[in-house]
Every structure is written in C-alpha cells, then in structure tokens.
Design a protein around this motif. Structure first.
Motif, short mmCIF file in Angstrom:
data_model
loop_
_atom_site.label_atom_id
_atom_site.label_comp_id
_atom_site.label_asym_id
_atom_site.label_seq_id
_atom_site.Cartn_x
_atom_site.Cartn_y
_atom_site.Cartn_z
N ALA A 32 -46.83 23.90 28.15
CA ALA A 32 -46.10 24.92 28.94
C ALA A 32 -44.76 25.43 28.48
O ALA A 32 -44.07 24.74 27.79
CB ALA A 32 -45.72 24.46 30.48
N VAL A 33 -44.81 26.87 28.14
CA VAL A 33 -43.59 27.37 27.38
C VAL A 33 -42.82 28.20 28.54
O VAL A 33 -43.42 29.13 29.19
CB VAL A 33 -43.95 28.23 26.13
N HIS A 34 -41.66 28.04 28.80
CA HIS A 34 -40.86 28.88 29.66
C HIS A 34 -39.44 28.43 29.35
O HIS A 34 -38.86 27.66 28.82
CB HIS A 34 -41.06 28.09 31.16
N SER A 35 -38.75 29.51 29.99
CA SER A 35 -37.33 29.64 29.39
C SER A 35 -36.35 28.49 29.95
O SER A 35 -35.37 28.19 29.34
CB SER A 35 -36.62 31.00 30.25
N LYS A 36 -37.05 27.61 30.95
CA LYS A 36 -36.24 26.36 31.32
C LYS A 36 -36.31 25.16 30.27
O LYS A 36 -35.37 24.34 30.27
CB LYS A 36 -36.92 26.01 32.41
N LYS A 37 -37.09 25.69 29.22
CA LYS A 37 -37.49 24.48 28.31
C LYS A 37 -36.93 24.68 26.99
O LYS A 37 -37.15 24.03 25.92
CB LYS A 37 -39.22 24.41 27.98
N TRP A 38 -36.12 25.76 26.55
CA TRP A 38 -35.57 25.88 25.44
C TRP A 38 -33.87 26.33 25.34
O TRP A 38 -33.46 26.88 26.37
CB TRP A 38 -36.56 27.05 24.56
N LYS A 39 -33.35 26.23 24.42
CA LYS A 39 -31.87 26.26 24.25
C LYS A 39 -31.85 27.63 23.48
O LYS A 39 -32.65 27.78 22.49
CB LYS A 39 -31.03 25.22 23.71
N VAL A 40 -30.88 28.56 23.55
CA VAL A 40 -30.35 29.61 22.91
C VAL A 40 -29.67 29.40 21.71
O VAL A 40 -28.48 28.97 21.90
CB VAL A 40 -29.95 30.78 23.91
N PRO A 41 -30.05 29.63 20.48
CA PRO A 41 -29.08 29.42 19.39
C PRO A 41 -27.77 30.44 19.37
O PRO A 41 -28.08 31.51 20.03
CB PRO A 41 -30.05 29.68 18.22
N ARG A 42 -26.89 29.81 18.86
CA ARG A 42 -25.58 30.75 18.80
C ARG A 42 -25.75 32.00 18.22
O ARG A 42 -26.41 31.69 17.15
CB ARG A 42 -24.38 29.90 18.23
N GLY A 43 -25.24 33.07 18.48
CA GLY A 43 -25.39 34.40 17.98
C GLY A 43 -26.63 35.03 18.39
O GLY A 43 -26.84 36.44 17.79
N HIS A 44 -27.52 34.68 19.23
CA HIS A 44 -28.68 35.12 19.57
C HIS A 44 -28.65 35.36 21.30
O HIS A 44 -28.21 34.75 22.09
CB HIS A 44 -29.83 34.29 19.26
N HIS A 45 -29.41 36.59 21.61
CA HIS A 45 -29.46 36.91 23.10
C HIS A 45 -30.61 36.14 23.73
O HIS A 45 -31.62 35.95 23.07
CB HIS A 45 -29.47 38.40 23.06
N THR A 46 -30.22 35.59 24.80
CA THR A 46 -31.64 35.16 25.43
C THR A 46 -32.83 35.92 25.52
O THR A 46 -33.96 35.32 25.32
CB THR A 46 -30.94 34.84 26.94
N HIS A 47 -32.66 36.96 25.93
CA HIS A 47 -33.59 38.10 26.08
C HIS A 47 -34.75 37.95 24.76
O HIS A 47 -35.95 38.26 24.63
CB HIS A 47 -33.41 39.41 26.59
N ASP A 48 -33.91 38.29 23.69
CA ASP A 48 -34.63 38.23 22.44
C ASP A 48 -35.36 37.09 21.80
O ASP A 48 -36.34 36.80 21.79
CB ASP A 48 -33.68 38.56 21.02
N ILE A 49 -34.97 35.83 22.42
CA ILE A 49 -35.35 34.66 22.28
C ILE A 49 -36.73 34.50 23.05
O ILE A 49 -37.86 33.90 22.67
CB ILE A 49 -34.72 33.35 22.57
#
Length: 489
Positions: A32-49
């Motif tokens: 299962a892939v969902h936004s609860k399961k990943w971290k956003v790297p510095r310098g990147h926008h959550t929406h782009d990830i």
C-alpha cells in the motif's frame, strides 16, 4: 517485489476507513502506497512527491485506488507538474463540450491551479494507463445529479462543486471510468474486496484458441447439406414459473446454480432477472438472415425439420444442442445458458472470454458492465454516458464440439443486445459495416457494439401515432426497436 496499490484520498475526513483500505490491500498482497507512509525530502513540495509516486507505478501490475468523499482537498501547490496539469486540462476542455450551458460554463472557468492534489494524482494515474479503481461516497454521487441541473447551489454533501467536475473527468476517460458508490466504511471494504478479487493483468495473445473468426461468418454455420444451428434466448418469468419439475424451478430461479452436462459440473453465481421480450425482438430477423445466407451459399432450401426446433429457451435445452453451432442471446442474468457456455469455455481453455461482463471470469454473472480485456475498457450501464446502449458480439469455439462455434450477443441493456444481433445481420463483407475481428487484437472475433438509432412505438396505441426516432440522451422506456449500430472496437 510486491505489486503496489496507490491509495488516493483526502487525508483527514476518513482516517479509519483509509486505514482499513490500506490493511485490505496489503492482505491481498499489495504494497500500500499512501502519503501517510513517506517523508518529504527537504526542498521538495509534498504535492510533487505525491504525483511522482503515482508516476513511478507500473501499469502492468500496480493499481490506483481512489476514494472520493466530502472533502475536495487542497489545490495543487507544487511546481514540477504544473505544465503537465495544464496540458491535460486543456485537452479535456477541448473534448468535453457536453452538458447544460451554465454547468459547462462553470467547468470552462476552472484553471489548472484549481485542481486538487487528489485530482492531480488521478490525472497522472490515467495518463500512465494504470488500473484505476474509483469509489465515491453515495451522498456525493447522488448530489452530483442535482447540482448538474442546478449549478451554483450550495452542495450539502460535497465541500466544493469542483468535486462534481472531478467526477465528470473520471467519466470522460476511455477505460476504468466507472465508480462504485459506498455508504460507509464497511460497505466500501466489501465492494473493494470484490473488485480486488477480479483484478488481473492477462496476456493478450489468443492466437491458438480461435480456429474460426468473423472472416468465416456466416459460412462456418452450415455446409451444403446441413443447417446445424440453435438459437438460445432467455425465458421469461411466466415460463420459469410454469416449469413442471420443482427442482428445475429451484435451479433456474436461484442465484447459485449447479449444472451437470456430459459428466462435468458447472457451478456459478448470477444475478437473476426475468428475460426481457425486447431481448428477442431481432431474433426473427437473425433467423431470416441465416436462411437467406444458406440459400446464397448452397442454392438449396435449408433442410429444416418441424420436429427439431431451431430456437430454444434457456430453461429447455436438450443435450444434443451442445454439438451444434449456437447463438446465445442475452447476458447471464437473464440467460442462464450464457453462464454455462462461459464457464465451460474458461474451464477448457484456462482463461475467460476476452469480452465479457464484469466478474464473469470469477463465475459471477451480472450484466451492468461489459469489460474488454483486449482494450482494457469498461462499458457501463450508466444513464447519460456514451456506453449506455452498448453490447458485445463474441464468437468462440464450441466448448463441447471444436468443429462448431458459439456466438454470444448481449448488452448492458436490451438496446445493446438488439444492436449486437443487428451487427450479425447487417454486416457486409468488404464494406465499412463488415463484422471484422477486434481492433486491438486482430486474431480475436470479439466486438463492442453501440446502438445509435432506434424507433419507439407509443405505448397504449396501435398505429394511431407516428413511430418516432428515439432520443438516446434519455433512457428509452417505450416499446423500442434498434435500427442502427456502430462498432467501438
């Protein structure tokens, strides 16, 4: 590595339901892939990830699960995919010109910057050709119809009218464009589980199965001295109730059926509906066409016997019919013999009929949605859509006699069934209306047909009113007969 299931939803309005969906997908072997399961790297926008995660999915094995509820979600605020969204949105606006003027005008005012992150993820999913599984809150779906007729009112069950335009975008897609509604989390889990269970990514090569194709039709149906065919149509409620043997009544009116033919058992489940008389409207025309075709081929009068019928109800078929060329009219919910043929074919060849009704490959027979494995498209029975009056024509080897064929003609409505029969009658070799093999796999004699002309006989009258052309924008509820068709694949 496990196949992935990207779960797209607004984050805060259905947390418990979302957790249950994640758990269910993992139970079925998906990561299962969902936004609860990943971290956003510095310098990147959550929406782009989020959009990148969808872009990375493999259309050959991964799936995209979409949950649409009350919240619309925040508009896309990233920077990497704005050109992608603008391009997709521009093409959509150019192709979607239908709808009431005020509602259409509202859609044309939407800009790419108004598109929510959930919608943006979905755009990427369709662009990638992923297997999309949309689920929509029933209250939102019901309010959509009201809003489209009264644009500008304040929705009660959707946080933004943009949600309705989001759903329109899903309907517009070529495949995976129909959704299931759900009333609560438990209802969603049950429906999602059923959908997951029939997901498959089969190979598209059928070359070794189909000995005869539409180039052999109708000549394959008869030889110089033989008019060896049978037409099987659905019995109505009166015929089923008139069955003398109560055991037959239990079989043909039950959702679960167990049939034994020539020492083999065929078990399946079906939605049981009464055979519609309109399903049989064109059977007489089909028979006349075949008699004429036989005469043109042999210059002989067809060798018919009054002691041996050509047309049979699905509740009264002698085993000798299994050796003939067989036409089966109607879907498995009205014609039980469709279920038997489909089950026998799959057991013999190890794979389902290439164009079939949804869940048919799991021996569950309903007739609302036609699925084409060849194109990956679903043709749903949904009023107001371009697939509303669709049917299918498929010619398969007879599972009991490989020297013969079975031709299946059925629609997601009776209009589609009639169009399918017309396609078998009006085809002309060497011309534009010829019945050719499928556009996506030229080895397979399987077509999607759509009714595009019809006439309606006014109810309650004989000939005192003019027989008029039907309006295909509405559900046809009068006594109607299809007069034209077109092939969709």
């Amino acid at each position: 590595m496990k196949p992935k299931a990207f779960i797209s939803s607004t984050c805060y309005d259905i947390p418990e339901t979302l957790d249950a969906v994640i758990e269910l997908m993992e139970k079925f072997g998906y990561e299962a892939v969902h936004s609860k399961k990943w971290k956003v790297p510095r310098g990147h926008h959550t929406h782009d990830i989020c959009i990148k995660k969808v872009e990375e999915l493999d259309p050959k094995e991964d799936v995209y699960v979409l949950l649409v509820t009350k919240r619309y979600g925040g508009p896309y605020s990233g920077s990497e995919f704005i050109n992608f969204l603008e391009s997709i949105w521009s093409k959509y606006l150019q192709g979607s010109k239908k709808g009431l003027a005020k509602y259409r005008g509202e859609r044309e005012k939407i800009k790419a910057k108004d598109i929510s992150i959930t919608w943006a993820e979905t755009m990427m999913a369709y662009s990638k050709g992923l297997y999309v599984l949309p689920f929509v809150d029933a209250k939102v779906e019901n309010e959509r119809a009201t809003y489209k007729k009264n644009p500008g009112i304040r929705p009660a069950h959707a946080a933004s009218p943009l949600t309705f335009h989001f759903l329109d975008y899903i309907c517009y897609q070529d495949k995976n464009n129909w959704w299931e509604t759900f009333s609560n989390g438990e209802d969603l889990k049950k429906k999602l589980e059923k959908r997951i269970d029939v997901i498959e990514f089969p190979p598209k090569e059928y070359k070794g199965i189909f000995r005869y194709t539409f180039k052999d039709y109708p000549d394959i149906l008869f030889s110089e001295n033989s008019f060896d065919l049978a037409i099987v149509f659905p019995a109505g409620e009166r015929e089923k109730n008139a069955l003398i043997d109560n055991r037959d009544k239990d079989i043909f009116t039950s959702q679960k059926m167990h049939i034994k033919l020539r020492g083999k058992d065929y078990s399946f489940e079906r939605t049981v509906r009464n055979g519609a008389s309109v399903d049989a409207l064109r059977i007489g025309d089909l028979l006349i066409y075949l008699l004429n075709a036989y005469y043109e081929k042999t210059k002989k009068i067809p060798p018919l016997s009054l002691e041996t019928p050509i047309c049979y109800m699905d509740t009264a078929i002698p085993e000798a019919v299994l050796d003939k060329n067989i036409f089966v009219v109607g879907g498995g919910d009205t014609n039980s013999f469709r279920c038997v043929v489909s089950t026998a074919f799959q057991k013999k060849y190890g794979r389902p009929i290439p164009i079939r009704f949804f869940a048919e490959e799991k021996f569950i027979f309903e007739s609302e949605n036609i699925y084409s494995e060849l194109s990956g498209k679903t043709y749903q029975e949904q009023a107001g859509t371009e697939h509303y009056h669709c049917g299918s024509v498929v010619m398969i080897p007879n599972p009991w006699n490989e020297e013969r064929v079975v031709i299946l003609a059925a629609g997601n409505m009776a209009t589609g069934t009639q169009a399918s029969i017309l396609a078998l009658i009006l085809q002309k070799k060497g011309k534009g209306s010829s019945l050719k093999n499928n556009n996506f796999n030229h080895h397979v004699p399987a077509k999607i047909v759509r009714a595009n002309k019809a006439k309606v006989i006014p109810s309650g009258m004989y000939a005192s009113q003019t027989i008029e052309e039907a309006n295909f924008r509405n559900r046809i509820t009068g006594r109607y007969f299809i007069t034209g068709f077109e092939f969709l694949e």
